[in-house]
Design a protein around this motif. Structure first.
Motif, PDB file in Angstrom:
ATOM      1  N   THR A  39       0.828  -1.204   0.000  1.00 40.29           N
ATOM      2  CA  THR A  39       0.000   0.000   0.000  1.00 40.29           C
ATOM      3  C   THR A  39       0.862   1.255   0.000  1.00 40.29           C
ATOM      4  OG1 THR A  39      -1.739  -1.168   1.214  1.00 40.29           O
ATOM      5  CG2 THR A  39      -1.822   1.225   1.233  1.00 40.29           C
ATOM      6  N   ALA A  40       1.946   1.221   0.776  1.00 47.04           N
ATOM      7  CA  ALA A  40       2.834   2.386   0.855  1.00 47.04           C
ATOM      8  C   ALA A  40       3.458   2.703  -0.499  1.00 47.04           C
ATOM      9  CB  ALA A  40       3.922   2.135   1.896  1.00 47.04           C
ATOM     10  N   THR A  41       3.886   1.660  -1.226  1.00 43.65           N
ATOM     11  CA  THR A  41       4.492   1.882  -2.544  1.00 43.65           C
ATOM     12  C   THR A  41       3.474   2.411  -3.528  1.00 43.65           C
ATOM     13  OG1 THR A  41       6.092   0.107  -2.172  1.00 43.65           O
ATOM     14  CG2 THR A  41       5.738   0.798  -4.450  1.00 43.65           C
ATOM     15  N   TRP A  42       2.271   1.852  -3.523  1.00 41.86           N
ATOM     16  CA  TRP A  42       1.235   2.333  -4.438  1.00 41.86           C
ATOM     17  C   TRP A  42       0.948   3.816  -4.190  1.00 41.86           C
ATOM     18  CZ3 TRP A  42      -1.323  -2.866  -3.246  1.00 41.86           C
ATOM     19  CH2 TRP A  42      -1.059  -3.781  -4.282  1.00 41.86           C
ATOM     20  N   LYS A  43       0.954   4.223  -2.927  1.00 39.28           N
ATOM     21  CA  LYS A  43       0.699   5.628  -2.603  1.00 39.28           C
ATOM     22  C   LYS A  43       1.803   6.514  -3.159  1.00 39.28           C
ATOM     23  CE  LYS A  43      -0.445   8.721   1.237  1.00 39.28           C
ATOM     24  NZ  LYS A  43      -0.673   8.821   2.696  1.00 39.28           N
ATOM     25  N   LEU A  44       3.056   6.064  -3.029  1.00 40.52           N
ATOM     26  CA  LEU A  44       4.182   6.837  -3.553  1.00 40.52           C
ATOM     27  C   LEU A  44       4.124   6.937  -5.073  1.00 40.52           C
ATOM     28  CD1 LEU A  44       7.082   5.488  -1.302  1.00 40.52           C
ATOM     29  CD2 LEU A  44       5.983   7.730  -1.182  1.00 40.52           C
ATOM     30  N   LEU A  45       3.724   5.854  -5.716  1.00 38.75           N
ATOM     31  CA  LEU A  45       3.617   5.872  -7.179  1.00 38.75           C
ATOM     32  C   LEU A  45       2.444   6.746  -7.625  1.00 38.75           C
ATOM     33  CD1 LEU A  45       4.401   2.128  -7.996  1.00 38.75           C
ATOM     34  CD2 LEU A  45       5.896   4.114  -8.333  1.00 38.75           C
ATOM     35  N   GLU A  46       1.393   6.771  -6.829  1.00 37.25           N
ATOM     36  CA  GLU A  46       0.281   7.675  -7.122  1.00 37.25           C
ATOM     37  C   GLU A  46       0.720   9.131  -7.005  1.00 37.25           C
ATOM     38  OE1 GLU A  46      -4.151   6.312  -6.482  1.00 37.25           O
ATOM     39  OE2 GLU A  46      -3.039   6.048  -4.608  1.00 37.25           O
ATOM     40  N   ASN A  47       1.663   9.381  -6.100  1.00 30.20           N
ATOM     41  CA  ASN A  47       2.202  10.738  -5.962  1.00 30.20           C
ATOM     42  C   ASN A  47       2.915  11.180  -7.235  1.00 30.20           C
ATOM     43  OD1 ASN A  47       1.237  10.938  -3.354  1.00 30.20           O
ATOM     44  ND2 ASN A  47       3.180  10.362  -2.398  1.00 30.20           N
ATOM     45  N   LEU A  48       3.380  10.198  -8.021  1.00 31.56           N
ATOM     46  CA  LEU A  48       3.976  10.498  -9.324  1.00 31.56           C
ATOM     47  C   LEU A  48       2.905  10.612 -10.400  1.00 31.56           C
ATOM     48  CD1 LEU A  48       7.061   8.063  -9.317  1.00 31.56           C
ATOM     49  CD2 LEU A  48       7.061  10.524  -8.893  1.00 31.56           C
ATOM     50  N   GLU A  49       1.654  10.499  -9.954  1.00 35.08           N
ATOM     51  CA  GLU A  49       0.479  10.588 -10.824  1.00 35.08           C
ATOM     52  C   GLU A  49       0.318   9.389 -11.749  1.00 35.08           C
ATOM     53  OE1 GLU A  49       0.432  14.380 -12.765  1.00 35.08           O
ATOM     54  OE2 GLU A  49       0.117  15.469 -10.891  1.00 35.08           O
ATOM     55  N   LEU A  50       0.870   8.247 -11.334  1.00 30.53           N
ATOM     56  CA  LEU A  50       0.598   7.006 -12.058  1.00 30.53           C
ATOM     57  C   LEU A  50      -0.779   6.511 -11.638  1.00 30.53           C
ATOM     58  CD1 LEU A  50       4.026   5.121 -11.807  1.00 30.53           C
ATOM     59  CD2 LEU A  50       3.127   6.448 -13.722  1.00 30.53           C
ATOM     60  N   GLU A  51      -1.548   6.012 -12.592  1.00 27.04           N
ATOM     61  CA  GLU A  51      -2.914   5.579 -12.295  1.00 27.04           C
ATOM     62  C   GLU A  51      -2.956   4.184 -11.678  1.00 27.04           C
ATOM     63  OE1 GLU A  51      -6.304   6.644 -14.861  1.00 27.04           O
ATOM     64  OE2 GLU A  51      -4.763   7.227 -16.310  1.00 27.04           O
ATOM     65  N   LEU A  52      -3.798   4.053 -10.699  1.00 27.97           N
ATOM     66  CA  LEU A  52      -3.935   2.811  -9.942  1.00 27.97           C
ATOM     67  C   LEU A  52      -5.359   2.288 -10.073  1.00 27.97           C
ATOM     68  CD1 LEU A  52      -2.371   1.045  -7.744  1.00 27.97           C
ATOM     69  CD2 LEU A  52      -3.512   2.467  -6.049  1.00 27.97           C
TER      70      LEU A  52
END
Length: 399
Positions: free
Chosen positions: A166-179
């Motif tokens: 979950t922590a990694t997905w949040k960081l990648l979302e901060n890069l505006e990658l879609e989840l």
């Protein structure tokens, strides 16, 4: 060239080893947030490590990926399960295929795979940093800054392979990658039912399980547990139905055919034929359809068939009930259970965000994603690992 691999799991390790072997002068570092390396490899297959599957053709593999599916066909053409078997064999690890086509090391010990990976990592100079949790990922002037709780690493290329994080997905979302939406997959069914009580450990070689009111249906081995039902049939069903069952909040009914594929009329005919040939035998003492004796005793008791009742005295009512219980036994599922170490998530970073020929992010050059961090997951049987091996291999060839 500095390469940082975030995640000390299957995809990360495999990518790191192959990159370091291909480029001896590269500085390849694995950052693992915990003190455990290859944790899922350790517990997979009950500690034996279901390392891959004996199906080798891409067309045979892709149907086992509810998320990914046909998009993975080119990937498996580049590196399939047969390539993984060969890779292990070249490094002294022999594998074997079982009847259901799952593959394991011949040692039946997951430590064999772990030892192989650790040996190869050491051989090719891969640096492993444990207890290094990622806190931020940013790109500055073409260089990646990998921030952890302890320090900051500079990298030319970064591979994110943290699995269900979950922590990694949040960081990648901060890069505006879609989840995509995230829901559990590969879980067991919680069932409180007197028909299963105290029968934990009893298994059925082949059963069919269907979720009522849906088209969800799977077959395979079935296992009674302390909390309900598990085994490949249930795990496959939970994978294919991950989103549908989440919508139901894990409250639903299932129908179970304990005989495998026999239809109700066939079940009835076989019971009547046995009764005609063995009229005086007591029903409770002679399990049909190769069912476990303790389960047969429980089912006949549930059908109110007396302990002294011979086959020739089976009433129409008792016969109807027995046929129903064996071919369409209805059970109420009330929740799920997951094994923390083997937890699999359906969902992740959308596949449209990466170039599946390289696994590089389309919007962020030199950032690669592999494994469960992506919206790829599979049924049980070694398929999730194979997706990791294949992605790790492709990334290693592109860096």
């Amino acid at each position: 060239m500095k390469v940082i691999v975030i995640g000390g799991g299957a995809a990360g390790f495999f990518a790191a080893i192959n990159i370091a072997e291909k480029h001896p002068n590269y500085q390849v570092t694995i950052l693992e947030k915990s003190s455990k390396l290859l944790a899922k490899v350790k517990v997979s297959g009950g500690g034996r490590c279901n390392v891959t599957n004996a199906r080798t053709k891409p067309s045979e593999l892709v149907p086992f990926y509810p998320r990914g599916n046909k998009k993975l066909h080119p990937l498996f053409k580049k590196f399939s399960s047969s390539d993984m078997v060969a890779w292990l064999n070249q490094r002294g690890v022999e594998t074997k295929a079982e009847g259901d086509l799952r593959m394991f090391p011949v040692t039946d010990d997951s430590q064999t795979i772990i030892d192989c990976f650790l040996k190869e990592a050491k051989k090719h100079g891969v640096t492993i940093q444990q207890n290094e949790a990622l806190t931020q990922l940013e790109q500055r002037d073409g260089e990646w800054m990998v921030h952890t709780k302890a320090t900051t690493y500079n990298a030319d290329k970064v591979i994110v392979a943290t699995g269900s994080s979950t922590a990694t997905w949040k960081l990648l979302e901060n890069l505006e990658l879609e989840l995509t939406d995230l829901v559990p997959s590969l879980f067991t069914f919680n069932i409180t039912d007197s028909r299963l009580q105290d029968l934990q450990g009893i298994s059925f070689d082949h059963a069919q399980v269907k979720v009522t009111g849906t088209k969800l249906e799977e077959s395979g081995p079935l296992l009674i547990t302390h909390w309900g039902l598990s085994g490949p049939a249930v795990l496959k069903l939970s994978s294919r139905g991950a989103y549908k069952l989440a919508e139901k909040k894990y409250q639903f009914d299932i129908l179970i055919n304990f005989t495998g594929t026999l239809k109700s009329d066939e079940i009835r005919t076989r019971i009547m034929e046995y009764a005609a040939a063995n009229p005086k035998r007591k029903v409770i003492n002679y399990p049909l359809f190769e069912l476990p004796k303790r389960f047969w005793e429980r089912v006949t008791s549930h059908c109110e068939i007396g302990a002294e009742t011979p086959f020739m005295e089976l009433s129409k009512k008792h016969l109807n009930k027995l046929v129903e219980e064996l071919g369409q036994g209805r059970y109420e599922v009330d929740g799920k259970s997951t094994f923390k170490e083997e937890f699999v998530t359906a969902g992740g970073i959308k596949l449209s965000e990466v170039d599946l020929s390289t696994f590089e992010c389309k919007r962020f050059p030199n950032l690669y994603l592999a494994g469960e961090v992506l919206d790829i997951d599979a049924l049980t049987g070694g398929f999730n690992f194979q997706a990791c091996w294949s992605a790790g291999w492709v990334i290693s060839k592109c860096i």
